[in-house]
Write a protein that holds these residues in place. Sequence first.
Motif, mmCIF file in Angstrom:
data_model
loop_
_atom_site.group_PDB
_atom_site.id
_atom_site.type_symbol
_atom_site.label_atom_id
_atom_site.label_comp_id
_atom_site.label_asym_id
_atom_site.label_seq_id
_atom_site.Cartn_x
_atom_site.Cartn_y
_atom_site.Cartn_z
ATOM 1 N N ILE A 13 0.841 -1.197 0.000
ATOM 2 C CA ILE A 13 0.000 0.000 0.000
ATOM 3 C C ILE A 13 0.877 1.248 0.000
ATOM 4 O O ILE A 13 1.986 1.253 0.546
ATOM 5 C CB ILE A 13 -0.969 0.043 1.199
ATOM 6 C CG1 ILE A 13 -0.221 0.007 2.540
ATOM 7 C CG2 ILE A 13 -1.982 -1.086 1.112
ATOM 8 C CD1 ILE A 13 -1.128 0.239 3.754
ATOM 9 N N GLU A 14 0.379 2.292 -0.630
ATOM 10 C CA GLU A 14 1.113 3.550 -0.778
ATOM 11 C C GLU A 14 0.144 4.706 -0.518
ATOM 12 O O GLU A 14 -0.928 4.776 -1.131
ATOM 13 C CB GLU A 14 1.706 3.644 -2.180
ATOM 14 C CG GLU A 14 2.098 5.024 -2.654
ATOM 15 C CD GLU A 14 3.096 5.721 -1.743
ATOM 16 O OE1 GLU A 14 2.951 6.947 -1.561
ATOM 17 O OE2 GLU A 14 4.005 5.046 -1.218
ATOM 18 N N LYS A 15 0.511 5.606 0.400
ATOM 19 C CA LYS A 15 -0.400 6.696 0.757
ATOM 20 C C LYS A 15 -0.552 7.732 -0.341
ATOM 21 O O LYS A 15 -1.537 8.465 -0.397
ATOM 22 C CB LYS A 15 0.037 7.366 2.057
ATOM 23 C CG LYS A 15 1.345 8.144 2.006
ATOM 24 C CD LYS A 15 1.654 8.728 3.378
ATOM 25 C CE LYS A 15 3.005 9.434 3.430
ATOM 26 N NZ LYS A 15 3.069 10.648 2.638
ATOM 27 N N GLY A 16 0.415 7.845 -1.253
ATOM 28 C CA GLY A 16 0.300 8.759 -2.372
ATOM 29 C C GLY A 16 -0.754 8.290 -3.369
ATOM 30 O O GLY A 16 -1.130 7.121 -3.413
ATOM 31 N N ALA A 17 -1.227 9.237 -4.195
ATOM 32 C CA ALA A 17 -2.264 8.910 -5.165
ATOM 33 C C ALA A 17 -1.776 7.916 -6.209
ATOM 34 O O ALA A 17 -2.580 7.217 -6.821
ATOM 35 C CB ALA A 17 -2.758 10.187 -5.847
ATOM 36 N N GLU A 18 -0.475 7.860 -6.425
ATOM 37 C CA GLU A 18 0.129 6.890 -7.329
ATOM 38 C C GLU A 18 1.528 6.578 -6.815
ATOM 39 O O GLU A 18 2.072 7.315 -5.989
ATOM 40 C CB GLU A 18 0.208 7.447 -8.756
ATOM 41 C CG GLU A 18 1.110 8.672 -8.874
ATOM 42 C CD GLU A 18 1.289 9.143 -10.309
ATOM 43 O OE1 GLU A 18 0.586 8.637 -11.195
ATOM 44 O OE2 GLU A 18 2.143 10.015 -10.535
ATOM 45 N N ILE A 19 2.110 5.496 -7.269
ATOM 46 C CA ILE A 19 3.500 5.218 -6.928
ATOM 47 C C ILE A 19 4.361 6.378 -7.446
ATOM 48 O O ILE A 19 4.252 6.800 -8.594
ATOM 49 C CB ILE A 19 3.961 3.892 -7.554
ATOM 50 C CG1 ILE A 19 3.197 2.709 -6.936
ATOM 51 C CG2 ILE A 19 5.468 3.706 -7.391
ATOM 52 C CD1 ILE A 19 3.486 2.459 -5.466
ATOM 53 N N TRP A 39 2.701 14.175 13.659
ATOM 54 C CA TRP A 39 2.243 14.024 12.274
ATOM 55 C C TRP A 39 1.622 12.643 12.113
ATOM 56 O O TRP A 39 2.257 11.625 12.376
ATOM 57 C CB TRP A 39 3.440 14.171 11.327
ATOM 58 C CG TRP A 39 3.091 14.364 9.886
ATOM 59 C CD1 TRP A 39 3.072 15.535 9.198
ATOM 60 C CD2 TRP A 39 2.716 13.341 8.945
ATOM 61 N NE1 TRP A 39 2.693 15.323 7.894
ATOM 62 C CE2 TRP A 39 2.470 13.982 7.707
ATOM 63 C CE3 TRP A 39 2.553 11.966 9.020
ATOM 64 C CZ2 TRP A 39 2.091 13.294 6.567
ATOM 65 C CZ3 TRP A 39 2.164 11.261 7.887
ATOM 66 C CH2 TRP A 39 1.938 11.924 6.684
ATOM 67 N N VAL A 40 0.360 12.610 11.686
ATOM 68 C CA VAL A 40 -0.297 11.344 11.385
ATOM 69 C C VAL A 40 -0.763 11.396 9.937
ATOM 70 O O VAL A 40 -0.795 12.466 9.315
ATOM 71 C CB VAL A 40 -1.490 11.065 12.331
ATOM 72 C CG1 VAL A 40 -1.030 11.064 13.779
ATOM 73 C CG2 VAL A 40 -2.610 12.091 12.128
ATOM 74 N N VAL A 41 -1.138 10.276 9.382
ATOM 75 C CA VAL A 41 -1.510 10.258 7.961
ATOM 76 C C VAL A 41 -2.888 10.879 7.763
ATOM 77 O O VAL A 41 -3.817 10.617 8.528
ATOM 78 C CB VAL A 41 -1.499 8.827 7.392
ATOM 79 C CG1 VAL A 41 -0.079 8.317 7.275
ATOM 80 C CG2 VAL A 41 -2.348 7.879 8.221
ATOM 81 N N PRO A 42 -3.037 11.716 6.743
ATOM 82 C CA PRO A 42 -4.370 12.146 6.340
ATOM 83 C C PRO A 42 -5.042 11.037 5.550
ATOM 84 O O PRO A 42 -4.531 9.908 5.482
ATOM 85 C CB PRO A 42 -4.087 13.376 5.466
ATOM 86 C CG PRO A 42 -2.751 13.086 4.861
ATOM 87 C CD PRO A 42 -1.989 12.285 5.894
ATOM 88 N N GLN A 43 -6.190 11.357 4.929
ATOM 89 C CA GLN A 43 -6.841 10.370 4.069
ATOM 90 C C GLN A 43 -5.895 9.946 2.946
ATOM 91 O O GLN A 43 -5.086 10.729 2.475
ATOM 92 C CB GLN A 43 -8.124 10.955 3.468
ATOM 93 C CG GLN A 43 -9.205 11.213 4.483
ATOM 94 C CD GLN A 43 -10.480 11.741 3.852
ATOM 95 O OE1 GLN A 43 -11.556 11.483 4.361
ATOM 96 N NE2 GLN A 43 -10.364 12.466 2.756
ATOM 97 N N GLY A 44 -6.007 8.739 2.512
ATOM 98 C CA GLY A 44 -5.137 8.234 1.465
ATOM 99 C C GLY A 44 -5.293 8.992 0.157
ATOM 100 O O GLY A 44 -6.372 9.486 -0.179
#
Length: 547
Positions: free
Chosen positions: A42-48, A533-538
Amino acid sequence: MERESMEFDVVIVGGGPAGLASAIRLKQLAAEKGTDVNVCLIEKGAEIGAHILSGAVMDPRALSELLPNWKEDGAPLNAPVSEDRFFILSEAGATQVPNSILPSCFHNEGNYVISLGNVCRWLGEQAEALGVEIYPGFAGAEVLYDDNGAVKGVATGDMGRLQDGSEGPNFQPGMELLGKYTFFAEGCRGHLGKQLIAKFQLDKDSDPQTYGIGLKELWEIQPDKHQLGLVVHSGGWPMQPDTYGGGFLYHLENNQVAVGFVVGLGYENPHLSPYEEFQRYKTHPEIRKFLEGGKRIAYGARALTAGGLQSLPRLTFPGGVLVGDDAGFLNAARIKGSHCAIKTGSLAAEACFAALAAERQNDELTGYHELFKNSWLYDELHKARNFKPWMSKGLKFGSLMFGIDQIVFGGKAPWTLHHKTPDHAKLKLASECPKIDYPKPDGTLTFDRLSSVFLSSTNHEEEQPCHLQLKDASVPVAINLAKYDAPEQRYCPAGVYEILGQEEGQPRLQINAQNCVHCKTCDIKDPTQNINWVVPQGGEGPTYPNM
């Protein structure tokens, strides 16, 4: 709503070079043995590649071991280094250090000027071709544990929560991704990696990690100023001699150059602004001569680890491993980390595959430690271990002593210097430090933060919980502003933090979370460690092209 779950042999969090190398190597080993390993990444960015930012000059050694046919298969390594130049800058002048007296770590023969984001996109294609399931746009938000306390996977973040945390009309819960082993490859100061280091006390026998912030712009310059493969590094101005920092300018293909600046986050003066120092750097005659008449086309920033071998935490814990910069693998002396990431991902995959073949699961992959200790990467990092400790003692003295370390002792000096104080604890009081007068941007060579953030294509949905959390809402004014003149306004390279209401006598911190480029500097440098810092929505954050 209950979370759904999916089961895999291995779950990998992060689509950078470490995570992708892990996935590829696992699939290669399975193919060699005529079996299969079910791998999810899984990758949090919109694309690799969307969140990948690095200088970057790449040593292809680890890539060649992982994918020996990378040239024939079209890997985007198209600009072999053609020339190295290293300068010591003064405000108006530059002294070029002869390559003959530079330590070998500063030589780049056989290396390539690259876009690491594009390399990761290519690696993603190789991984998918091998059968790796890749899910971009999904952020690893929570570590999952079994009844014995071992890691059993991760949960992705919820989508559609409102600012107060309640469920909005489009709410969808995250999904549980369960694995026999979980790899954490989130990059520097990983959100989950940080939690794992604390929970399992992985750093109890290591030095405090030290960090830098790297700021980078991509320019398209005039063809007559472009030299494919030219690598320029510098130390000195605009930094003070007692503050670690340096610049780079790398010539890629298509008349593009990457220009950037790294500031060590152990700096003491709270008035210092890494972003403004980078803008000043571009005005130096030795740098501006390449950029004048050109066009800036992209901007970004990212924290990086620099502590070296003595700051590495233990790499394993029940059920999982840390790879790449999530553990702190970067050779600061060489200004390179992608080869470290690829190598550690590959080594962890080998240890994991051996465990899966033995029908083990959720135990500690101690074989990863042994593989690393016996690798060329360990030898490389051991040779460079004293670089950052020496350089933290000042440019001139540090350069002299590291030169002796490398040239006289060949990196095998009978001592190892140590980091004693974490970066956030090094700030002095604002009243004890001189203010720094930064010039206004000219809009041609130097720019303000907001126009830079625009070029990073950063986007966050406003109606969601803020991913920059304050442990105590009173601290920014009562401590940070009162003692340090609110340094978060300056160390953030994206204009996220502002103090408002001072003129009315009612100061307050405003957090513009939509601007965040996910560099993690605030999580590292905040003097009270009050910002989490925590992750926002993917899928949110920057979308870096060719960075």
